[in-house]
Design a protein around this motif. Sequence first.
Motif, PDB file in Angstrom:
ATOM      1  N   THR A 104      -1.133  -0.292  -3.961  1.00  0.00           N
ATOM      2  CA  THR A 104      -2.276  -1.176  -3.734  1.00  0.00           C
ATOM      3  C   THR A 104      -3.227  -0.539  -2.719  1.00  0.00           C
ATOM      4  O   THR A 104      -2.889   0.462  -2.073  1.00  0.00           O
ATOM      5  N   THR A 105      -4.405  -1.123  -2.558  1.00  0.00           N
ATOM      6  CA  THR A 105      -5.430  -0.481  -1.720  1.00  0.00           C
ATOM      7  C   THR A 105      -5.988  -1.458  -0.677  1.00  0.00           C
ATOM      8  O   THR A 105      -7.166  -1.434  -0.361  1.00  0.00           O
ATOM      9  N   TYR A 106      -5.095  -2.313  -0.180  1.00  0.00           N
ATOM     10  CA  TYR A 106      -5.580  -3.289   0.818  1.00  0.00           C
ATOM     11  C   TYR A 106      -6.263  -2.584   1.998  1.00  0.00           C
ATOM     12  O   TYR A 106      -7.293  -3.027   2.488  1.00  0.00           O
TER      13      TYR A 106
ATOM     14  N   ASP B 262       0.836  -1.212   0.000  1.00  0.00           N
ATOM     15  CA  ASP B 262       0.000   0.000   0.000  1.00  0.00           C
ATOM     16  C   ASP B 262       0.863   1.251   0.000  1.00  0.00           C
ATOM     17  O   ASP B 262       0.580   2.225  -0.699  1.00  0.00           O
TER      18      ASP B 262
ATOM     19  N   GLY C 238     -10.423   0.593  -0.971  1.00  0.00           N
ATOM     20  CA  GLY C 238     -10.129  -0.835  -1.138  1.00  0.00           C
ATOM     21  C   GLY C 238     -10.674  -1.628   0.039  1.00  0.00           C
ATOM     22  O   GLY C 238     -11.864  -1.583   0.349  1.00  0.00           O
TER      23      GLY C 238
END
Lengths: 538, 437
Positions: free
Chosen positions: A231-233, A226, A238
């Motif tokens: 990323t968008t965990y 992230d 997300g």
Amino acid sequence: MTNTQTPTKPTGVKRWLTTVDHRDVGRLYIALAAVAGAWGGLDAMAVRTELVTPGTGVWGAQTYDAFFTTHGLTMLFFFATPLAFGLANVVVPLLIGADDMSFPRVNALAFWLLPPALLLVRAGTIGQLAGISWLAPPATGWTMYPPMSAEQAGVGLDFALIGLHLSGMSTVAGAINLVVTIVAERGDGTPWHRLDIFTWSMLTTAGLVLFAFPVLGSTVVMLLLDRNVGTTYFAVEGGGPLLWQHLFWFFGHPEVYILVLPAMGIVSLLLPRFAGRKLFGFRYVVYSTLAIGVLSFGVWGHHMFATGIDPRLRASFVAVSLAIAVPSAVKTFNWIATLWNGRVRLTVPMLFCLGAVGTFVLGGVTGVFLAAAPVDQVLHGTYYVVGHFHLVLVGMIVSALFAATYYWFPLVTGRLYDVRLGRVHFWLTLGGTLLAFVPMLLVGQLGLPRRMATYPEAFVPLQTVATVGAYVLGIGQVVWLWNVGSALWRGDRVEAADVGPGHRGVGATPEWTALDSPDAEPDGRRGDAAPWDRRRER
Amino acid sequence: MTDGSDRHTDVENLETAGPLPEPGRGDDASPTVPARNPRDDGDEPRTPDASHFVAVLASTTGFEAAVWVLLRYVPEYLQATGVGAPAIGAFGTFWLAARWFGRGRNAPARWRVIAGAAAAAVGLSLWALIPELVAGSAVTAWLLVAAGGVGVAAWAHAGPDGPVGQWSLDDGDGTATPDRAGWALAALAPSVAIFALARSFQAGYRVSLALAAALGLTVAVLWAAGGLDVSPPGRSSSRPRRRASLGDVVGRFGLTTVSLFVVVAVTSLPDLSVVVLGRRLAPAATFGLFLAAELVTGAAVARVGPRVVDAVGVRAATAYASVAAAAFPLLVVTAPASPLVFGALFAVYGSRSLGRVARERAEALPEPAEALPARAGADRDDSAPDRRELLVATAPLLGGVLYAVNPVLAFGAATAIGAVGGWERVRAVDADASADR
């Protein structure tokens, strides 16, 4: 023709860099834990120093945040866990009649992952001291909640996450080794029903590690992605920030039991030695250990009562959180019953065991209140929580670990320690713990939020008492370091049978027979045959 | 109804199988345990006593030194919290009187040391609370100041006469032996660091108070666990106590009137700030450096002083020391505000211990028996406390009153009184010399 010659054990630095002997690796773990404990302890002193005055009198808010973050990370991952695993490394194979750990090289690898992990986690501190602007320590709290952790600038937090990942790998490797050793390497004289209580505790602890730490490892990698890959965990768009809390506490609460179960095992093992009695309800102490191990994975939600999770889910976490108090209470009552009518001898290990039990009652009972969601709504995020978990972590876990270091000191170092300094260490530790953390329960009940560098002036008296208590606790550990250092430097050497009736003779645990080994070295070490060769011979 | 043994059996019956072979049997009954060394403490590994001795000595002396450092800064703190100079002076008088009544115990009762250290820890902690409580209630604040003062004075009264314990606000020319200076520097260093880091003097002082309180509790616990079984190295309980001469008493009286207030005079000069490692030190930290200069010079004089005295003579050394001591107060309030000047001023002030060296050299010389009654200076009295020294204890109160009127008046008076004392010292040396002839 079989070659019966065994290689001579290296000496000096080479010995410590190349050893795979479980006792040497255990010593290395203990030494690293001492260094990390001192480092994390200095962080704690810095935190309390800031709180002497209600304003930002010394460090400033950002530095204060960094101190309590690195304090938590260092103490949990590099002091308490390695110390427990170090002690287990030294004594578990001896207790169960094994020659060594099942995988000596993996054992050494597990240890050697820790020093770089510690340096990575503390890189920000080093960078700050060196004036490197882009290398600041994490200032998110040890729980590293997003979005704050996702947004903190600089690589200090990235380094810390990588360090945590490494430490997790180390702990998992150590846990696998412990489980396999206990299951597969027990000697003929140690069937399951004769397994000692410390080994049961370490077996359960290792089991918890196997399920908990991989979750941490995955979670920190997701946060790293992230932060660095986009990323968008844990981003709002997300998985959401709450996903981090679920994953982190699925690891985090079992981690508490990963820390406390070895301590409970130590108390269960040592208390009877100096009470002159068997452990009361041995079987039920084992059952309670296993019960804690299972239940510990069902309580993580109590850290999230204030997040607005579904009330039905909250109720289930309340139930399990209350339920886990039962096996803990079983142990406590069994310890008290063991003391009843016993011939109690107030040796240094026994003093620490009694202190551990006493403060565990205080820390444990205050924790039961937090298990109730309505109470937690009020006390969540206050000093009450800090007081509760420090009474358990310091009062119970650290005290028990110190009991173990004193009990096994002659075995680990081959030297005898100063008993009077040991007693001074105990009273400073117990007094400092109570002075430091009971006021936190009080200011927490009055609603003072934790993790704030400033606070209203009305709290100054209790905060001052807490700070003086923390300083007393810190000075107590200096006494311990002095005792250990002077014993290593000029303490009497252990002779075959002079470590006292608490350790040997009727009721003694079998690890002490190592001192009687025909190939024992003068300082109590085993002979020069490398463990892998001993295993090969066998 | 069951007796104790029945109850014991009941409990045993409740037990399940465990690793110990015999429930209820103590380990002591083991036939495999050999006889133990008689100096063992209970059932545990033997005790290398030196470790404990060093810990007690270091913590006790460190605590004495920490209290000394805190006292050097106390007027700055109390003034900042609204306490007036006369009250600060009264505290100094109270503290010195407590020291006077408690002195001379090289091996005091253990419980007195424990109680004194614990009381001092509580007193120091109370002082740390003063700033917030001053705003709330003046009565509470005054009670805290008084209660804290009593606690600290309890240590002065009950603490052992260690290397620093004898060292007090009325330090005269007996300030810096190397061991005293070493301990004081060790206590001064963290304080200077704290003052350098802290955002205000008050914050730094309160941190120092909390640290010293924790050290006091540590001392109490260490003494509870055994304390010092023998006198500190280099000291003997039967060592004769030198009775102070009139010149000593007057000189010390002069210095003691303002010794508490030197810190206020120095830290009130903003131009005295020093830059160390790129960081501009706070005035309190700078004052700590000046104190360090004084201590270092004093320790150096203790080393090379005898040779200097042999070279220049007792009279010249005494005269120099008297002038250095007497001139110091007035120079503190009149000298140009430059770090170098003040550093030199404190360094020269530290060299006043040359007077004590000169006196000791003079006493070490063989003297005719018939000359003894004629000596105007140092005479020996092994047992009776010198009531003249109690007079010195009143000096801080006088200094506080004068300081409240006008600081320059207080420091000027100190110099004037010190000059009289110095003159008397030199006169005594001359009288001794003529008696010897």
